[in-house]
Design a protein around this motif. Structure first.
Motif, PDB file in Angstrom:
ATOM      1  N   MET A   1       0.921  -1.115  -0.100  1.00 26.57           N
ATOM      2  CA  MET A   1      -0.179  -0.128  -0.323  1.00 26.57           C
ATOM      3  C   MET A   1       1.085   1.090  -0.151  1.00 26.57           C
ATOM      4  N   ASN A   2       0.387   2.449  -0.644  1.00 21.74           N
ATOM      5  CA  ASN A   2       1.420   3.621  -0.603  1.00 21.74           C
ATOM      6  C   ASN A   2       1.896   4.073   0.646  1.00 21.74           C
ATOM      7  N   LYS A   3       2.706   4.940   0.929  1.00 25.55           N
ATOM      8  CA  LYS A   3       2.942   5.703   1.717  1.00 25.55           C
ATOM      9  C   LYS A   3       1.933   6.652   2.205  1.00 25.55           C
ATOM     10  N   ALA A   4       0.385   6.506   1.923  1.00 23.51           N
ATOM     11  CA  ALA A   4      -0.780   7.828   2.001  1.00 23.51           C
ATOM     12  C   ALA A   4      -0.865   7.508   3.821  1.00 23.51           C
ATOM     13  N   LEU A   5      -1.684   8.815   4.095  1.00 26.11           N
ATOM     14  CA  LEU A   5      -2.056   9.183   5.631  1.00 26.11           C
ATOM     15  C   LEU A   5      -3.462   8.044   5.679  1.00 26.11           C
ATOM     16  N   ARG A   6      -2.923   7.313   7.569  1.00 22.52           N
ATOM     17  CA  ARG A   6      -3.582   6.426   7.738  1.00 22.52           C
ATOM     18  C   ARG A   6      -4.694   6.972   8.669  1.00 22.52           C
ATOM     19  N   PHE A   7      -5.520   6.189   8.394  1.00 25.31           N
ATOM     20  CA  PHE A   7      -6.496   6.378   9.384  1.00 25.31           C
ATOM     21  C   PHE A   7      -7.502   4.947  10.237  1.00 25.31           C
ATOM     22  N   SER A 164      -5.575   2.033  -7.774  1.00 22.03           N
ATOM     23  CA  SER A 164      -5.461   1.116  -7.621  1.00 22.03           C
ATOM     24  C   SER A 164      -4.906   0.198  -8.407  1.00 22.03           C
ATOM     25  N   ASP A 165      -3.107   0.469  -8.559  1.00 23.40           N
ATOM     26  CA  ASP A 165      -3.245  -0.797  -9.266  1.00 23.40           C
ATOM     27  C   ASP A 165      -3.158  -2.409  -9.019  1.00 23.40           C
ATOM     28  N   GLN A 166      -4.185  -3.528  -9.013  1.00 23.93           N
ATOM     29  CA  GLN A 166      -4.364  -4.243  -8.720  1.00 23.93           C
ATOM     30  C   GLN A 166      -2.877  -4.601  -8.591  1.00 23.93           C
ATOM     31  N   ALA A 167      -2.461  -5.557  -9.837  1.00 22.90           N
ATOM     32  CA  ALA A 167      -1.393  -6.056  -9.828  1.00 22.90           C
ATOM     33  C   ALA A 167      -0.193  -5.513  -9.389  1.00 22.90           C
ATOM     34  N   LYS A 168       0.276  -3.837  -8.943  1.00 23.05           N
ATOM     35  CA  LYS A 168       1.575  -3.532  -8.572  1.00 23.05           C
ATOM     36  C   LYS A 168       1.401  -3.770  -6.965  1.00 23.05           C
ATOM     37  N   ARG A 169      -0.210  -3.771  -6.272  1.00 23.12           N
ATOM     38  CA  ARG A 169      -0.352  -4.035  -4.820  1.00 23.12           C
ATOM     39  C   ARG A 169      -0.144  -5.693  -4.403  1.00 23.12           C
ATOM     40  N   ILE A 170      -0.439  -7.000  -5.033  1.00 23.94           N
ATOM     41  CA  ILE A 170      -0.324  -7.964  -5.457  1.00 23.94           C
ATOM     42  C   ILE A 170       1.436  -8.438  -4.893  1.00 23.94           C
ATOM     43  N   ARG A 171       2.442  -7.621  -6.429  1.00 25.03           N
ATOM     44  CA  ARG A 171       3.625  -7.880  -6.531  1.00 25.03           C
ATOM     45  C   ARG A 171       4.287  -7.129  -5.349  1.00 25.03           C
ATOM     46  N   GLU A 172       3.853  -5.919  -4.692  1.00 25.98           N
ATOM     47  CA  GLU A 172       4.637  -5.375  -3.763  1.00 25.98           C
ATOM     48  C   GLU A 172       3.812  -6.219  -2.398  1.00 25.98           C
ATOM     49  N   LYS A 174       4.111  -9.659  -2.082  1.00 27.47           N
ATOM     50  CA  LYS A 174       4.590 -10.839  -2.140  1.00 27.47           C
ATOM     51  C   LYS A 174       6.380 -10.562  -2.378  1.00 27.47           C
ATOM     52  N   VAL A 175       6.855  -9.126  -2.794  1.00 32.43           N
ATOM     53  CA  VAL A 175       8.098  -8.666  -2.475  1.00 32.43           C
ATOM     54  C   VAL A 175       8.469  -8.124  -0.285  1.00 32.43           C
ATOM     55  N   CYS A 176       6.765  -7.971  -0.043  1.00 31.92           N
ATOM     56  CA  CYS A 176       7.068  -7.803   1.440  1.00 31.92           C
ATOM     57  C   CYS A 176       6.796  -9.273   2.257  1.00 31.92           C
ATOM     58  N   MET A 177       6.316  -9.403   2.011  1.00 27.89           N
ATOM     59  CA  MET A 177       6.994 -11.151   2.331  1.00 27.89           C
ATOM     60  C   MET A 177       8.245 -11.937   2.481  1.00 27.89           C
ATOM     61  N   ASN A 179      10.909 -10.720   1.733  1.00 22.48           N
ATOM     62  CA  ASN A 179      11.789  -9.562   2.777  1.00 22.48           C
ATOM     63  C   ASN A 179      11.636  -8.797   3.349  1.00 22.48           C
ATOM     64  N   PRO A 180      10.644  -8.571   4.771  1.00 23.60           N
ATOM     65  CA  PRO A 180      10.096  -7.662   5.493  1.00 23.60           C
ATOM     66  C   PRO A 180      10.720  -6.284   5.695  1.00 23.60           C
ATOM     67  N   ALA A 181      11.980  -6.560   5.508  1.00 22.17           N
ATOM     68  CA  ALA A 181      12.704  -5.056   5.820  1.00 22.17           C
ATOM     69  C   ALA A 181      11.847  -4.647   4.632  1.00 22.17           C
ATOM     70  N   SER A 182      12.245  -4.694   3.455  1.00 18.85           N
ATOM     71  CA  SER A 182      11.353  -3.703   2.829  1.00 18.85           C
ATOM     72  C   SER A 182      10.548  -3.393   2.647  1.00 18.85           C
ATOM     73  N   CYS A 183       9.757  -3.768   4.298  1.00 13.05           N
ATOM     74  CA  CYS A 183       7.607  -3.711   3.723  1.00 13.05           C
ATOM     75  C   CYS A 183       8.081  -1.988   3.967  1.00 13.05           C
ATOM     76  N   ASP A 184       7.256  -1.041   4.456  1.00 11.90           N
ATOM     77  CA  ASP A 184       6.490   0.096   4.983  1.00 11.90           C
ATOM     78  C   ASP A 184       6.324  -0.306   6.034  1.00 11.90           C
ATOM     79  N   PRO A 185       6.818   0.504   7.434  1.00 13.49           N
ATOM     80  CA  PRO A 185       6.086   0.366   8.489  1.00 13.49           C
ATOM     81  C   PRO A 185       5.154   0.126   8.935  1.00 13.49           C
TER      82      PRO A 185
END
Length: 185
Positions: A1-7, A164-172, A174-177, A179-185
């Protein structure tokens, strides 16, 4: 998910009464979302708690909304949740000795019949297992994502903007799974 504001708004949701359907659908502005939450702070729920998280894109419009449902027994190691978000009708099914409760009512109470119908007609795009199944769906109105944690003690249902690009969200994801260090907090 992008680095957007989260409520994140804790909501105690009732299967019996919900004052109005959520109006914070993807692509709405932050001001419109804020106005809805000021009028609809909380209601009660018999079987657990739900938290609605709203994620904004860089243009300050809603990109996604996610319900996080946890049963009352959530902190107990013996806890088994009963709520499932799935396209098929699960009435009468069993989970480890207990009846399944369809998440349909929760979806309907948050977003209405139109969104529930769109989800039910959506197409499964991808399934990835990470402590339970994550599933991405393509609907006509919106995209959707579900996640059921082991024992169904945490279940998520997300409504995601078609912008929102669903294919990109899925790829991101999988990358996070991998390599968790590469994920946004």
């Amino acid at each position: 998910m992008n680095k957007a504001l989260r409520f994140a708004f804790p909501l105690l949701v009732s299967y019996l009464s919900f004052s109005s359907i959520a109006q914070a659908l993807p692509d709405m502005t932050a001001n419109a979302v804020d106005a809805w939450f000021r009028r609809n702070r909380s209601v009660e729920m018999a079987n657990g708690t739900a938290r609605l998280s709203v994620f904004f894109n860089d243009q300050n419009n809603v990109e996604a909304e996610v319900i996080d449902h946890r049963p009352k027994c959530y902190l107990s190691p013996e806890c088994v949740g009963r709520v499932l978000f799935q396209k098929v009708n699960s009435s009468g099914g069993q989970i480890e000795g207990g009846a399944i409760v369809s998440g349909d009512n929760l979806i309907k109470k948050f977003w209405g019949q139109k969104i529930l119908d769109d989800f039910k007609k959506s197409t499964l795009v991808e399934t990835v297992y990470d402590s339970g199944p994550n599933r991405w769906y393509r609907g006509e109105l919106y995209n959707y994502k579900t996640w059921h944690y082991t024992g169904y003690t945490i279940v998520h249902f997300g409504v995601v903007s078609k912008k929102s690009d669903q294919a990109k969200r899925i790829r991101e994801y999988k990358v996070c799974m991998e390599n968790p260090a590469s994920c946004d907090p």
